[in-house]
Write a protein that holds these residues in place. Structure first.
Motif, mmCIF file in Angstrom:
data_model
loop_
_atom_site.group_PDB
_atom_site.id
_atom_site.type_symbol
_atom_site.label_atom_id
_atom_site.label_comp_id
_atom_site.label_asym_id
_atom_site.label_seq_id
_atom_site.Cartn_x
_atom_site.Cartn_y
_atom_site.Cartn_z
ATOM 1 N N MET A 199 7.171 13.805 -1.503
ATOM 2 C CA MET A 199 6.150 12.992 -0.838
ATOM 3 C C MET A 199 6.395 11.511 -1.086
ATOM 4 O O MET A 199 6.238 10.686 -0.185
ATOM 5 C CB MET A 199 4.761 13.387 -1.335
ATOM 6 N N ALA A 200 6.784 11.164 -2.300
ATOM 7 C CA ALA A 200 7.123 9.769 -2.588
ATOM 8 C C ALA A 200 8.271 9.311 -1.697
ATOM 9 O O ALA A 200 8.259 8.192 -1.164
ATOM 10 C CB ALA A 200 7.494 9.612 -4.064
ATOM 11 N N GLY A 201 9.274 10.176 -1.506
ATOM 12 C CA GLY A 201 10.395 9.841 -0.639
ATOM 13 C C GLY A 201 9.983 9.701 0.805
ATOM 14 O O GLY A 201 10.468 8.798 1.526
ATOM 15 N N GLU A 202 9.098 10.553 1.294
ATOM 16 C CA GLU A 202 8.609 10.454 2.665
ATOM 17 C C GLU A 202 7.912 9.120 2.899
ATOM 18 O O GLU A 202 8.086 8.491 3.947
ATOM 19 C CB GLU A 202 7.643 11.589 2.971
ATOM 20 N N ARG B 132 0.830 -1.202 0.000
ATOM 21 C CA ARG B 132 0.000 0.000 0.000
ATOM 22 C C ARG B 132 0.867 1.255 0.000
ATOM 23 O O ARG B 132 0.613 2.206 -0.743
ATOM 24 C CB ARG B 132 -0.921 -0.015 1.223
ATOM 25 N N ARG B 133 1.905 1.270 0.821
ATOM 26 C CA ARG B 133 2.805 2.417 0.867
ATOM 27 C C ARG B 133 3.550 2.601 -0.463
ATOM 28 O O ARG B 133 3.707 3.722 -0.957
ATOM 29 C CB ARG B 133 3.811 2.244 2.009
ATOM 30 N N PHE B 134 4.011 1.490 -1.013
ATOM 31 C CA PHE B 134 4.721 1.560 -2.286
ATOM 32 C C PHE B 134 3.812 2.103 -3.385
ATOM 33 O O PHE B 134 4.229 2.952 -4.194
ATOM 34 C CB PHE B 134 5.250 0.180 -2.669
ATOM 35 N N ASN B 135 2.568 1.645 -3.415
ATOM 36 C CA ASN B 135 1.623 2.133 -4.419
ATOM 37 C C ASN B 135 1.415 3.639 -4.297
ATOM 38 O O ASN B 135 1.342 4.357 -5.299
ATOM 39 C CB ASN B 135 0.282 1.415 -4.276
ATOM 40 N N ALA B 136 1.299 4.115 -3.067
ATOM 41 C CA ALA B 136 1.109 5.551 -2.851
ATOM 42 C C ALA B 136 2.324 6.335 -3.334
ATOM 43 O O ALA B 136 2.191 7.392 -3.966
ATOM 44 C CB ALA B 136 0.841 5.829 -1.376
ATOM 45 N N ALA B 137 3.527 5.826 -3.045
ATOM 46 C CA ALA B 137 4.751 6.499 -3.500
ATOM 47 C C ALA B 137 4.823 6.524 -5.024
ATOM 48 O O ALA B 137 5.219 7.529 -5.629
ATOM 49 C CB ALA B 137 5.980 5.798 -2.915
ATOM 50 N N CYS B 138 4.439 5.423 -5.672
ATOM 51 C CA CYS B 138 4.425 5.375 -7.140
ATOM 52 C C CYS B 138 3.453 6.405 -7.710
ATOM 53 O O CYS B 138 3.728 7.036 -8.743
ATOM 54 C CB CYS B 138 4.036 3.980 -7.617
#
Length: 365
Positions: free
Chosen positions: A186-189, A157-163
């Motif tokens: 934001m992706a880095g955060e 879920r976190r990876f998808n949000a960063a993408c």
């Protein structure tokens, strides 16, 4: 007579500013090129794009009163974000072509919006880092991600949000570079928050010594020290540490800047990552504009070539140290792919390109 489409088949149209070949099909998902009329594969001008159709199967909803008909339009952005990170190219979701037995009219307005052709995320050549060929057969590398084949749902879920933030960044940089830069931070955060980081990684020697003294001196069994540690675990520290941990020697051995002096270097990357976060904070908290300083330029420089002249000296130093959009975008794509390699086991093995995307690349010697 009206021929109705299959209500279990759903198709969406996506476009990319880069030129692709090939196709992908596996387990109910297919990606195919959509050709212009008369089989022309190129369009002259700044709106040259590759169109592709994403097709997938989904069960037909029951035909009973009260049934909510699923809207699959989000699938275009979901798959588009994965493709953007995998290939390091811009993708735009144009809408639904066919869904639930009905036809849709996609939004092709993106074709009329100019963009910087020479930017690495728009060019027709593979990226210099993890150079995945621009062939949709390469989508097999992220098969597990497309089908959600992982036990760690929270990390996915976190990876998808960063993408998604990376995907928005490369789409918006030509029209709104400041917001695009914020999307990258934001992706880095999000990636920083998804990694386990210990005291040793976040605290310097002086801080650790002070916390040890607090733990020893106070009769509260370390409660005060734990409180201080919680306040010291700043997002900026995690951002700097986690991203830096993914940037290996291979990343610094190449560049997409036209000139060697415009590339990122290993010796000060920590300071540059911290400055990128400071730039984000300055904009969010005070509205200080910086778009013209970090926008992609003709030479695809990854760093500032001098100190920007602004009234605030501290802000000037931050601008000087912060990567440009081109530099931060290359950092984030590399970190996202290394993160996926570590947590989801995707295959990133590729041959090094002889010619990079964007401007002429330089190998570190």
């Amino acid at each position: 007579m009206t021929l109705r489409p299959d209500p279990t088949i759903h198709r969406l149209l996506i476009s990319s500013t880069a030129r692709f070949v090939g196709e992908y099909e596996a387990d109910g998902i297919a990606i195919n090129l959509a050709w212009p009329d008369m089989m022309r594969t190129t369009v002259v001008g700044s709106s040259k794009r590759t169109a592709l159709v994403i097709s997938f199967e989904a069960p037909e909803p029951p035909k009973v009163v009260g049934t909510v008909i699923p809207n699959y339009e989000h699938v275009g952005d979901h798959v588009g974000a994965y493709l953007a990170v995998l290939f390091g190219k811009r993708f735009d979701s144009l809408g639904i072509v066919e869904s639930h037995g009905r036809f849709g009219l996609p939004d092709a307005s993106a074709y009329g919006v100019p963009y910087r052709i020479s930017s690495p995320h728009n060019s027709d050549l593979p990226r210099v880092d993890i150079p995945v060929p621009l062939n949709f057969t390469e989508v097999q590398r992220i098969h597990k991600l497309l089908h959600g084949e992982t036990d760690n749902v929270d990390v996915l879920r976190r990876f998808n949000a960063a993408c998604q933030f990376y995907y928005r960044a490369v789409r918006n940089v030509d029209s709104d570079p400041e917001v695009a830069y914020l999307h990258l931070t934001m992706a880095g955060e999000i990636l920083a928050g998804a990694e386990d980081v210990s005291d040793v990684d976040l605290l310097d020697e002086q801080l650790k010594a002070v916390l040890d003294q607090v733990t020893t001196a106070l009769a509260d069994r370390g409660a005060a020290a734990r409180f201080l540690r919680s306040r010291l675990y700043q997002v900026k520290r995690r951002f700097k540490h986690v991203l830096n941990s993914f940037l290996d020697s291979d990343f610094f051995g190449r560049t997409e800047a036209e000139h060697g002096y415009g590339r990122l270097k290993h010796e000060n990357i920590g300071d540059r990552l911290a400055a990128a976060y400071d730039l984000r904070s300055k904009y969010v908290h005070s509205g200080e504009s910086f778009g013209r300083w970090i926008s992609p330029g003709r030479s695809n420089d990854e760093v500032q070539l001098g100190r920007p002249v602004v009234a605030d000296k501290e802000f000037s130093r931050t601008l000087q140290m912060a990567p440009t959009f081109v530099g931060l975008e290359r950092i984030m794509r590399y970190c996202l792919l290394r993160f996926a390699e570590t947590h989801f086991g995707i295959d990133l093995a590729t041959e090094k390109p002889t010619v990079p995307s964007g401007a002429t690349a330089n190998a570190e010697t």
